[in-house]
Design an enzyme around this catalytic site. Structure first.
Site, PDB file in Angstrom:
ATOM      1  N   GLU A  43       0.244   0.813   4.354  1.00  0.00           N
ATOM      2  CA  GLU A  43       0.407   0.114   3.170  1.00  0.00           C
ATOM      3  C   GLU A  43       1.906   0.336   2.374  1.00  0.00           C
ATOM      4  O   GLU A  43       2.191   1.363   2.390  1.00  0.00           O
ATOM      5  CB  GLU A  43      -0.780   0.608   2.385  1.00  0.00           C
ATOM      6  N   HIS A  44       2.244  -1.020   1.721  1.00  0.00           N
ATOM      7  CA  HIS A  44       3.493  -0.760   1.104  1.00  0.00           C
ATOM      8  C   HIS A  44       4.677  -0.330   2.015  1.00  0.00           C
ATOM      9  O   HIS A  44       5.479   0.044   1.628  1.00  0.00           O
ATOM     10  CB  HIS A  44       3.285  -0.217  -0.170  1.00  0.00           C
ATOM     11  N   ASP A  46       5.626  -2.794   4.439  1.00  0.00           N
ATOM     12  CA  ASP A  46       6.221  -3.978   4.961  1.00  0.00           C
ATOM     13  C   ASP A  46       7.359  -4.257   4.483  1.00  0.00           C
ATOM     14  O   ASP A  46       8.506  -4.793   5.163  1.00  0.00           O
ATOM     15  CB  ASP A  46       4.918  -5.308   5.238  1.00  0.00           C
ATOM     16  N   SER A  77     -10.604 -28.661  -2.237  1.00  0.00           N
ATOM     17  CA  SER A  77     -11.107 -27.305  -1.849  1.00  0.00           C
ATOM     18  C   SER A  77     -12.610 -27.126  -2.309  1.00  0.00           C
ATOM     19  O   SER A  77     -12.791 -27.262  -3.515  1.00  0.00           O
ATOM     20  CB  SER A  77     -10.460 -26.028  -2.318  1.00  0.00           C
ATOM     21  N   GLY A 132      -9.678 -12.563  -4.617  1.00  0.00           N
ATOM     22  CA  GLY A 132      -9.287 -11.345  -5.459  1.00  0.00           C
ATOM     23  C   GLY A 132      -9.881 -10.258  -4.879  1.00  0.00           C
ATOM     24  O   GLY A 132     -10.119  -9.113  -5.741  1.00  0.00           O
ATOM     25  N   ALA A 133     -10.105 -10.016  -3.682  1.00  0.00           N
ATOM     26  CA  ALA A 133     -10.696  -8.784  -2.973  1.00  0.00           C
ATOM     27  C   ALA A 133      -9.677  -7.828  -2.124  1.00  0.00           C
ATOM     28  O   ALA A 133     -10.066  -7.087  -1.596  1.00  0.00           O
ATOM     29  CB  ALA A 133     -11.872  -9.041  -2.052  1.00  0.00           C
ATOM     30  N   LEU A 135      -8.076  -9.117   0.506  1.00  0.00           N
ATOM     31  CA  LEU A 135      -8.509  -9.408   1.830  1.00  0.00           C
ATOM     32  C   LEU A 135      -7.569 -10.738   2.330  1.00  0.00           C
ATOM     33  O   LEU A 135      -7.707 -11.249   3.297  1.00  0.00           O
ATOM     34  CB  LEU A 135      -9.852  -9.812   2.076  1.00  0.00           C
ATOM     35  N   SER A 137      -6.977 -13.750   0.754  1.00  0.00           N
ATOM     36  CA  SER A 137      -7.442 -15.111   0.936  1.00  0.00           C
ATOM     37  C   SER A 137      -6.311 -16.221   0.741  1.00  0.00           C
ATOM     38  O   SER A 137      -6.344 -17.135   1.243  1.00  0.00           O
ATOM     39  CB  SER A 137      -8.596 -15.299  -0.168  1.00  0.00           C
ATOM     40  N   ASP A 182       0.816  -9.936   5.450  1.00  0.00           N
ATOM     41  CA  ASP A 182      -0.716 -10.801   5.305  1.00  0.00           C
ATOM     42  C   ASP A 182      -0.514 -12.029   6.148  1.00  0.00           C
ATOM     43  O   ASP A 182      -1.334 -12.323   6.682  1.00  0.00           O
ATOM     44  CB  ASP A 182      -1.023 -11.290   3.883  1.00  0.00           C
TER      45      ASP A 182
END
Ligand code: GLA
Length: 392
Positions: A43-44, A46, A77, A132-133, A135, A137, A182
């Site tokens: 994490e952090h 990349d 959408s 907003g999770a 993940l 999106s 991502d």
């Protein structure tokens, strides 16, 4: 019709019955999907050109699309505001498109900026990636538009090239200085594998990950919180890492090894030392995690995940009370390991558990949240799924 860019021109009821034909007046040319992701570890790292180890989720953004020859980009959408955003491709410019439509518009802009003279298209989009999770999106939305455009306009770009276009879209059009993880996860992950990606040169390896075969499950606990300081803080952390690398005379923190850490830290101002320590130790954790997976020991990832969380909490300081509580409650209920995943300041926690204990661990986290006065987390079980693809 000379509609100003951004103007929603078609007031269309937002119901599941809105078919592509009803929205756009003709049949789609094809269908595509691009998944969300969870990152196992790394994490952090990349944007410091280090290592990451994400898996794609079964949850994805799905697109039906058709090429248009009049330069209009028409976007609808199922998760949107019930209108078709009708944009002029030639007028797209950073900051010109509000809301969710900025992400697809950004990709079309980035393709043109990269020298691909693409025109318009009609889109119908639908997503089951929780927003907003933490993940990804947004990356899934960018990537599904990128892969659809690649086919509609016969661009012949590779998956990593499309990921770079999507990252540029997010950096320069949406204005978020994210790394490449991502978009690469959404474009390049494979079922039954974690993606070991070197962010420096985008070399990658699919590392087999058969959780069910090992009697394990990976829980995703969406804390349902996103603290506001996340946006500005992400850019500040990235800038801090880049400043530290420059002070050390390195092109990126990736080049600093654990052996070099004791000599490097005293050369840095106090406020940068913990950032650097996180990045260097986190890269090592990715390497250790991959070694365990290669040796067929997926449960051994547990302590690595938990150590990664401690580093994000204490050194990088991107955790928050909700993610800390989810990690603590999952560990207390018997998880092999747990940590926040994604950028931080809320979002989701992953917990590696014995498959039969999944419900017990999820219930324990829910109970702890209730006791703390937090809303119940949303729980998913992550199975390494397929990256972006044409589906119809
Ligand atoms: C966000 C960014 C990624 C990465 C993570 C932290 O998800 O989009 O590029 O930096 O945060 O690992």
């Amino acid at each position: 019709m000379n509609t100003p860019v951004n103007a929603p021109v078609d007031a269309t009821a937002n119901t599941p019955a809105d078919t592509f034909e009803e929205l756009h007046g003709h049949a789609p040319e094809g269908e595509w999907a691009a998944p969300g992701r969870v990152n196992l570890i790394g994490e952090h790292t990349d944007y410091n050109l280090g290592f990451v180890l994400p898996i794609a989720l079964p949850q994805a953004v799905r697109a039906q699309a058709r090429r248009r020859d009049d330069g209009r980009l028409r976007l609808w959408s199922a998760q949107g505001d019930g209108v078709v955003a009708d944009l002029a491709v030639a007028d797209l410019a950073p900051g010109s498109v509000p809301g969710w439509a900025a992400f697809p518009a950004a990709v079309v802009w980035a393709l043109r900026e990269a020298g691909h003279p693409v025109g318009g298209a009609d889109f119908r989009l639908e997503s089951d990636v929780p927003g907003g999770a933490g993940l990804s999106s947004s990356a899934a939305l960018e990537c599904v538009v990128a892969i659809a455009y690649n086919d509609l306009y016969g661009l012949g770009l590779s998956a990593p090239e499309l990921a770079l276009i999507a990252q540029r879209a997010e950096n320069d059009f949406v204005g978020v200085p994210c790394g490449i993880m991502d978009q690469m996860a959404s474009m390049c992950c494979r079922p039954g594998a974690a993606l070991h990606l070197d962010s420096r040169d985008l070399t990658m390896r699919q590392v087999p990950l058969d959780l069910a075969g090992a009697g394990l499950a990976l829980l995703v606990l969406d804390t349902r919180v996103k603290h506001d300081l996340g946006d500005g803080a992400y850019a500040a952390l990235r800038a801090g890492c880049e400043r530290a690398a420059a002070l050390l005379g390195l092109p990126a923190l990736r080049e600093l090894t654990p052996a070099g850490l004791p000599a490097a830290l005293p050369r840095l101002p106090e406020e940068l030392r913990q950032l650097v320590r996180h990045v260097v130790t986190e890269n090592e954790r990715v390497t250790a995690a991959v070694a365990h997976l290669d040796a067929g020991r997926p449960a051994a990832l547990g302590p690595i995940l938990t150590a990664g969380h401690a580093s994000l909490r204490d050194d990088y300081r991107v955790s928050c009370p909700e993610t800390d509580l989810a990690v603590e409650a999952a560990l207390a209920a018997g998880a092999h390991g747990a940590r926040m995943t994604g950028g931080g300041f809320g979002g989701s926690v992953i917990a590696l558990v014995d498959a039969p204990a999944a419900d017990t661990v999820a219930a324990a986290v829910t109970t702890a949240f209730r006791a703390a006065g937090y809303a119940a987390p949303r729980t998913l079980t992550a199975v390494p799924a397929e990256g972006a693809r044409r589906t119809g």
